[in-house]
Design a protein around this motif. Structure first.
Motif, short mmCIF file in Angstrom:
data_model
loop_
_atom_site.label_atom_id
_atom_site.label_comp_id
_atom_site.label_asym_id
_atom_site.label_seq_id
_atom_site.Cartn_x
_atom_site.Cartn_y
_atom_site.Cartn_z
N ILE A 3 18.10 -15.98 -8.11
CA ILE A 3 17.01 -15.42 -7.32
C ILE A 3 17.01 -13.91 -7.49
CG2 ILE A 3 16.05 -15.09 -5.01
CD1 ILE A 3 17.27 -17.74 -4.21
N SER A 4 15.92 -13.37 -7.98
CA SER A 4 15.79 -11.92 -8.13
C SER A 4 15.37 -11.32 -6.79
CB SER A 4 14.76 -11.60 -9.21
OG SER A 4 14.66 -10.20 -9.39
N PHE A 5 16.04 -10.24 -6.42
CA PHE A 5 15.80 -9.60 -5.12
C PHE A 5 15.56 -8.11 -5.35
CE2 PHE A 5 17.58 -7.96 -0.95
CZ PHE A 5 16.53 -8.42 -0.16
N VAL A 6 14.48 -7.60 -4.77
CA VAL A 6 14.09 -6.20 -4.96
C VAL A 6 14.09 -5.48 -3.62
CG1 VAL A 6 12.19 -4.65 -5.59
CG2 VAL A 6 12.73 -6.62 -7.04
N LEU A 7 14.70 -4.31 -3.57
CA LEU A 7 14.66 -3.44 -2.40
C LEU A 7 13.65 -2.34 -2.67
CD1 LEU A 7 15.76 -2.44 0.34
CD2 LEU A 7 17.52 -1.17 -0.95
N ALA A 8 12.57 -2.33 -1.88
CA ALA A 8 11.51 -1.33 -2.04
C ALA A 8 11.82 -0.12 -1.17
CB ALA A 8 10.17 -1.93 -1.67
N SER A 9 12.94 0.52 -1.43
CA SER A 9 13.39 1.67 -0.64
C SER A 9 14.36 2.49 -1.47
CB SER A 9 14.09 1.20 0.64
OG SER A 9 14.73 2.27 1.31
N VAL A 70 4.98 -2.40 -3.97
CA VAL A 70 5.91 -2.75 -5.05
C VAL A 70 5.55 -4.10 -5.65
CG1 VAL A 70 8.31 -3.41 -5.53
CG2 VAL A 70 7.81 -1.31 -4.27
N SER A 71 5.20 -5.06 -4.80
CA SER A 71 4.82 -6.39 -5.28
C SER A 71 3.56 -6.32 -6.14
CB SER A 71 4.59 -7.32 -4.10
OG SER A 71 4.10 -8.57 -4.52
N ASP A 72 2.58 -5.53 -5.70
CA ASP A 72 1.29 -5.46 -6.39
C ASP A 72 1.38 -4.74 -7.74
OD1 ASP A 72 0.09 -6.77 -4.30
OD2 ASP A 72 -0.76 -4.96 -3.40
N THR A 73 2.22 -3.72 -7.81
CA THR A 73 2.21 -2.86 -9.00
C THR A 73 3.29 -3.18 -10.02
OG1 THR A 73 3.60 -1.19 -7.91
CG2 THR A 73 1.21 -0.93 -7.71
N ASN A 74 4.24 -4.04 -9.66
CA ASN A 74 5.36 -4.27 -10.57
C ASN A 74 5.48 -5.69 -11.09
OD1 ASN A 74 7.19 -1.66 -10.64
ND2 ASN A 74 6.41 -1.87 -8.55
N GLY A 75 4.70 -6.63 -10.56
CA GLY A 75 4.81 -8.00 -11.03
C GLY A 75 6.24 -8.49 -11.04
N THR A 76 6.88 -8.44 -9.86
CA THR A 76 8.34 -8.54 -9.77
C THR A 76 8.93 -9.91 -10.06
OG1 THR A 76 8.10 -8.89 -7.39
CG2 THR A 76 8.53 -6.64 -8.13
N ASP A 77 8.17 -11.02 -9.81
CA ASP A 77 8.75 -12.37 -9.84
C ASP A 77 10.07 -12.38 -9.07
OD1 ASP A 77 9.22 -15.04 -10.35
OD2 ASP A 77 10.06 -14.70 -12.35
N ALA A 78 10.02 -11.88 -7.84
CA ALA A 78 11.22 -11.69 -7.03
C ALA A 78 10.86 -11.76 -5.55
CB ALA A 78 11.84 -10.33 -7.34
N ILE A 79 11.88 -11.77 -4.72
CA ILE A 79 11.71 -11.55 -3.29
C ILE A 79 11.81 -10.04 -3.07
CG2 ILE A 79 12.67 -11.93 -1.00
CD1 ILE A 79 13.76 -14.61 -2.06
N VAL A 80 10.80 -9.48 -2.43
CA VAL A 80 10.74 -8.03 -2.23
C VAL A 80 10.96 -7.71 -0.75
CG1 VAL A 80 9.33 -5.95 -2.48
CG2 VAL A 80 9.09 -7.83 -4.13
N LEU A 81 11.84 -6.75 -0.48
CA LEU A 81 12.11 -6.30 0.89
C LEU A 81 11.69 -4.84 1.04
CD1 LEU A 81 13.40 -6.57 3.74
CD2 LEU A 81 15.56 -5.84 2.69
N ASP A 126 7.55 -13.13 -3.92
CA ASP A 126 6.70 -12.91 -5.09
C ASP A 126 7.17 -13.71 -6.30
OD1 ASP A 126 4.45 -11.67 -6.13
OD2 ASP A 126 5.60 -10.03 -7.02
N ARG A 127 8.06 -14.70 -6.06
CA ARG A 127 8.56 -15.51 -7.18
C ARG A 127 7.48 -16.44 -7.70
NH1 ARG A 127 13.27 -18.60 -4.47
NH2 ARG A 127 11.74 -18.54 -2.77
N ASP A 128 7.48 -16.68 -8.98
CA ASP A 128 6.49 -17.57 -9.57
C ASP A 128 6.56 -18.97 -8.97
OD1 ASP A 128 5.66 -15.50 -11.17
OD2 ASP A 128 6.87 -16.11 -12.90
N ASP A 129 7.77 -19.42 -8.66
CA ASP A 129 7.97 -20.75 -8.08
C ASP A 129 8.41 -20.69 -6.63
OD1 ASP A 129 10.43 -19.66 -8.50
OD2 ASP A 129 11.34 -21.44 -9.40
N GLY A 130 8.08 -19.57 -5.96
CA GLY A 130 8.51 -19.39 -4.58
C GLY A 130 7.48 -19.88 -3.57
N SER A 131 7.68 -19.52 -2.33
CA SER A 131 6.84 -20.00 -1.24
C SER A 131 5.56 -19.19 -1.08
CB SER A 131 7.63 -19.92 0.08
OG SER A 131 7.86 -18.56 0.43
N SER A 132 5.49 -18.00 -1.70
CA SER A 132 4.37 -17.06 -1.53
C SER A 132 4.31 -16.53 -0.10
CB SER A 132 3.02 -17.69 -1.92
OG SER A 132 3.03 -18.11 -3.27
#
Length: 214
Positions: A3-9, A70-81, A126-132
């Motif tokens: 699971i990819s995890f992104v910290l937007a901070s 961060v989700s909109d501009t980076n196409g993260t395929d991750a969970i973003v916090l 923001d995962r491709d196969d996540g819950s959205s």
């Protein structure tokens, strides 16, 4: 499954807290105009007849904006916090002081007083196969400050630390000796509440240990 995890901070304290819990996120700093976000949120509250924007709602709005950007501009395929913090003391909301003069003024008002540190958290799956899923909450913790002398305030401000952090203090750094007690979540004061993060992750079907495994 990884699971990819992104910290937007860009907060070193938030990153250090997550790493201490075994979570090593990617860091992608958002480019959000905080004043514009708060102005728009206040206008929305007024239009809906909800009254003044509370500190708890303000930090939540900023956390959401940061995660969304961060989700909109980076196409993260991750969970973003996204996270944001503010100190409420004597009816006033305090962010980062930015200048030594303001930091000194704030500490003269804060010394011997009690405030509430609000930390907003917003998760976007923001995962491709996540819950959205997209959801958030605010951690609020009461902080008691020591009655500092003018010399102590000057010495602390001279370190530069208070200029860069919400409320002009840290509990996990140089400012630690000047916090006499807290009522609530210690990690929320540092900037990211681990118990709250766990609860938000469960809402999107992810156990926090899955991030440790990643």
């Amino acid at each position: 499954m990884t699971i990819s995890f992104v910290l937007a901070s860009q907060s070193p304290a938030r990153l250090s807290t997550l790493r201490a819990a075994g979570i090593y996120p990617r860091v992608i700093v958002s480019d959000v105009d905080e004043d514009a976000v708060l102005a728009a949120t206040r206008a929305s509250h007024d239009a809906a007849g909800l009254g003044d924007l509370s500190p708890s709602d303000a930090v939540l709005a900023l956390a959401r904006a940061k995660a969304q950007e961060v989700s909109d501009t980076n196409g993260t395929d991750a969970i973003v916090l996204g996270c944001d913090s503010m100190l409420e003391i004597n009816g006033e909301i305090l962010g980062k002081p930015q200048t030594a003069e303001i930091a000194r003024e704030r500490w003269r008002a804060m010394r011997g007083s009690t405030g509430t540190l609000h930390s907003g958290h917003w998760l976007i799956d923001d995962r491709d196969d996540g819950s959205s899923g997209t959801l958030g909450a605010t951690s609020s913790t009461v902080v008691h400050f020591a009655d500092l002398s003018d010399a102590e305030i000057d010495a602390y401000v001279a370190t530069g630390e208070p200029l860069k952090v919400a409320g002009a203090f840290t509990v996990d750094g140089i400012g630690g000796p000047y916090v006499t007690a807290i009522e609530g979540d210690y990690h929320g004061v540092v900037g990211v509440s681990l118990p709250l993060l766990r609860e938000l992750l469960l809402e999107i079907g992810v156990a926090i240990h899955e991030l440790r495994n990643a």
